[in-house]
Enzyme design. Structure first.
Site, PDB file in Angstrom:
ATOM      1  CG  ASN A 122      19.625   8.695  -5.646  1.00 10.39           C
ATOM      2  OD1 ASN A 122      18.367   8.724  -5.894  1.00 10.39           O
ATOM      3  ND2 ASN A 122      20.548   8.171  -6.461  1.00 10.39           N
ATOM      4  NE  ARG A 129      19.063   9.234 -10.274  1.00  7.33           N
ATOM      5  CZ  ARG A 129      19.060   8.243 -10.442  1.00  7.33           C
ATOM      6  NH1 ARG A 129      19.200   7.323  -9.171  1.00  7.33           N
ATOM      7  NH2 ARG A 129      18.863   7.588 -11.430  1.00  7.33           N
ATOM      8  CG  HIS A 185      21.614   5.866 -16.467  1.00  6.60           C
ATOM      9  ND1 HIS A 185      21.729   4.622 -17.359  1.00  6.60           N
ATOM     10  CD2 HIS A 185      21.419   5.685 -15.313  1.00  6.60           C
ATOM     11  CE1 HIS A 185      21.249   3.642 -16.301  1.00  6.60           C
ATOM     12  NE2 HIS A 185      21.209   4.199 -15.278  1.00  6.60           N
ATOM     13  NE  ARG A 201      15.356  -1.320 -15.215  1.00  3.45           N
ATOM     14  CZ  ARG A 201      15.634  -0.344 -14.759  1.00  3.45           C
ATOM     15  NH1 ARG A 201      17.001   0.310 -15.772  1.00  3.45           N
ATOM     16  NH2 ARG A 201      15.723   0.293 -13.561  1.00  3.45           N
ATOM     17  N   GLY A 261      29.565   0.756 -12.753  1.00  9.81           N
ATOM     18  CA  GLY A 261      30.042  -0.557 -12.263  1.00  9.81           C
ATOM     19  C   GLY A 261      30.588  -1.240 -13.229  1.00  9.81           C
ATOM     20  CD  GLU A 294      24.692   8.625 -11.959  1.00 13.04           C
ATOM     21  OE1 GLU A 294      25.046   7.669 -11.062  1.00 13.04           O
ATOM     22  OE2 GLU A 294      23.408   8.498 -12.357  1.00 13.04           O
TER      23      GLU A 294
HETATM   24  P1  ADP Z   1      23.946   0.781  -9.997  1.00 11.37           P
HETATM   25  O1  ADP Z   1      24.229   2.273  -9.892  1.00 11.37           O
HETATM   26  O2  ADP Z   1      23.062   0.827 -11.461  1.00 11.37           O
HETATM   27  O3  ADP Z   1      23.174   0.097  -9.228  1.00 11.37           O
HETATM   28  P2  ADP Z   1      26.812   0.332 -10.706  1.00 11.37           P
HETATM   29  O4  ADP Z   1      27.185   1.229 -11.376  1.00 11.37           O
HETATM   30  O5  ADP Z   1      27.343   0.419  -9.042  1.00 11.37           O
HETATM   31  O6  ADP Z   1      24.951   0.070 -10.586  1.00 11.37           O
HETATM   32  O7  ADP Z   1      27.111  -1.100 -11.140  1.00 11.37           O
HETATM   33  C1  ADP Z   1      26.658  -2.378 -10.205  1.00 11.37           C
HETATM   34  C2  ADP Z   1      27.236  -3.346 -11.272  1.00 11.37           C
HETATM   35  O8  ADP Z   1      28.603  -3.344 -11.452  1.00 11.37           O
HETATM   36  C3  ADP Z   1      27.026  -4.776 -10.388  1.00 11.37           C
HETATM   37  O9  ADP Z   1      25.899  -5.333 -10.401  1.00 11.37           O
HETATM   38  C4  ADP Z   1      28.014  -5.619 -11.287  1.00 11.37           C
HETATM   39  O10 ADP Z   1      27.536  -6.278 -12.200  1.00 11.37           O
HETATM   40  C5  ADP Z   1      29.011  -4.434 -11.621  1.00 11.37           C
HETATM   41  N1  ADP Z   1      30.617  -4.627 -11.155  1.00 11.37           N
HETATM   42  C6  ADP Z   1      31.011  -3.856  -9.916  1.00 11.37           C
HETATM   43  N2  ADP Z   1      32.291  -4.226  -9.768  1.00 11.37           N
HETATM   44  C7  ADP Z   1      32.753  -4.978 -10.851  1.00 11.37           C
HETATM   45  C8  ADP Z   1      33.777  -5.700 -11.057  1.00 11.37           C
HETATM   46  N3  ADP Z   1      35.016  -5.620 -10.418  1.00 11.37           N
HETATM   47  N4  ADP Z   1      33.818  -6.342 -12.080  1.00 11.37           N
HETATM   48  C9  ADP Z   1      32.742  -6.836 -13.004  1.00 11.37           C
HETATM   49  N5  ADP Z   1      31.695  -6.083 -12.664  1.00 11.37           N
HETATM   50  C10 ADP Z   1      31.529  -5.294 -11.725  1.00 11.37           C
END
Ligand code: ADP
Length: 419
Positions: free
Chosen positions: A12, A106, A195, A256, A345, A399
């Protein structure tokens, strides 16, 4: 046992980063994972985790996982991939290994042409290049990753797996913006969605969780990471998604804005005197949760909400309000909904977001069981009450596994399939 090539390297490539995972497709085991960041800077960093699942429930983040780190300048993606290969070679898994079957990449934007994973050749590279105007940040980096991998292993199939592919089944009435058709077509302006690899994986896993075939199930997938998108999936096919021409449309995200009256941009230009680049940066980088309250991490926002912080509370409420609107809209689009599923996340970890997103939606058959919602787990699970009409579920996305499986299925076609 067999000398057949069964490993897939998933890459990626971002503009200054390279994430990777090496998987063995006989059992989907993760043999290694890692990240090179700040490529092109003095302070580049490579973090390599051998056997990321080797006994660490959290995927290898904990100390003692055997993680190796290397800092110092890495000038470009070629050097980055060479450094990755050197790390892999230390564990006997180098890029020159005969057991490597393919490299899966990706690729963010595949336009309308790429509806499925595709083995890369010159024509495919040219088409990904042609799509750069609609994905100026992502496709050039993805191309660099592919070309670099081709140079290092020219004999190996390189497979492009597109973020947009899963959404190419959207009907025209969902994909088209209501703007002048000639202008839209001349500039390929339409809703592509992103996504897609995650939406495909999670919707299929949700059907599995319900013990049904994907073709028999209608699902609303809420992918809530730093970027966030919703999709309506009817019988395994995407019929609508919240991101559009670019990943800016739709839900409130980390940085965003998501949906906004397009006239806000005219206003910012004409009245506030901002340039197009400044508006682009405002809406993509300085809006969403960070614009509303200064933080984009949901953990921090929840801490602030719990401490009585009003700005954080409003940001949370705006985030949840938008989610609710999409759940309602996609219920209408699908007609019958079997499951609403949270992933990524925020979706996988933030119980308060899940609770608030379905609160008051009992008339749509939606509710969460407080006890089930509070359970922390990395497994797919249902969090709605037993007798609920619509299942509410949490399904961790993967993914890389999806890219590896799609890649391997393509290069392994015609050969004996190992169960
Ligand atoms: P991306 O791949 O889009 O960068 P992720 O799917 O890894 O993002 O998600 C990242 C986000 O998940 C973080 O910015 C945070 O807001 C949220 N996050 C991660 N762990 C936790 C948690 N334990 N509780 C709440 N939110 C979380």
């Amino acid at each position: 046992m067999t000398s057949r090539a069964t490993r897939v390297l998933v890459l990626n490539s971002g503009s200054s980063s390279l994430k990777y995972q090496l998987l063995d497709m006989r059992d989907n085991a993760r043999l290694a994972a890692g990240l090179v960041e700040r490529i092109g800077e003095e302070t580049s960093r490579l973090v390599h985790t051998p056997r990321p699942e080797g006994g660490d429930a959290d995927g290898g983040d904990a100390d003692g996982s055997g993680k190796r780190e290397r800092t110092g300048p890495i000038t470009d993606h070629t050097e980055a991939l060479e450094a990755v290969s050197a790390e892999l070679a230390r564990d006997g898994l180098g890029l020159d290994s005969p057991e490597l079957a393919a490299i899966g990449h990706r690729v963010v934007h595949g336009g309308l042409k790429f509806t499925a994973p595709t083995v890369v050749d010159d024509a495919v590279l040219a088409e990904i290049e042609r799509l750069v105007p609609v994905a100026p940040l992502h496709n050039p980096a993805n191309l660099t990753g592919i070309r670099t991998a081709q140079r290092l292993r020219p004999d190996l199939p390189q497979v492009a797996v597109f973020d947009t592919a899963f959404h190419t089944t959207m009907p025209e009435h969902a994909a088209r913006y209501a703007i002048d058709v000639a202008t839209a077509d001349a500039h390929r302006i339409r809703r592509y969605g992103f996504h897609g690899t995650s939406h495909a994986y999670v919707s299929r896993k949700t059907a599995e969780l319900l013990g049904r075939e994907p073709a028999d199930v209608n699902v609303i997938v809420l992918h809530l990471g730093n970027g966030a998108s919703a999709s309506a999936v009817a019988g395994g096919r995407c019929v609508d998604t919240s991101m559009g021409l670019t990943p800016l449309e739709g839900l409130v995200m980390g940085t965003r804005s998501g949906d906004i009256d397009p006239a806000v941009t005219f206003h910012l230009k004409r009245v506030a005197g901002m340039s197009v680049d400044e508006i682009d940066e405002l809406l993509n980088k300085k809006s969403g949760l960070v614009g509303l309250c200064g933080d984009n991490d949901m953990r921090e926002i929840r801490r602030r909400v719990d401490a009585g912080d009003e700005r954080a509370r409003l940001a949370f409420d705006i985030y949840v309000h938008r989610l609710k609107k999409y759940i309602g809209a996609y219920t209408a689009v699908l007609g019958r909904v079997d499951a609403v599923v949270f992933t990524a996340g925020v979706g996988e970890n933030a119980a308060p977001v899940r609770e608030a997103a379905v609160a008051g939606l009992e008339t749509l058959g939606l509710a969460v069981d407080a006890g089930l919602n509070a359970v922390r787990s990395d497994k797919p699970r249902i969090i709605s009450p037993r007798d609920a009409r619509v299942a509410v579920a949490v399904v961790p996305t993967d993914e890389e596994l999806e890219i590896a499986q799609q890649t391997f299925a393509l290069v392994d076609e015609g050969r004996t399939v190992i169960a």
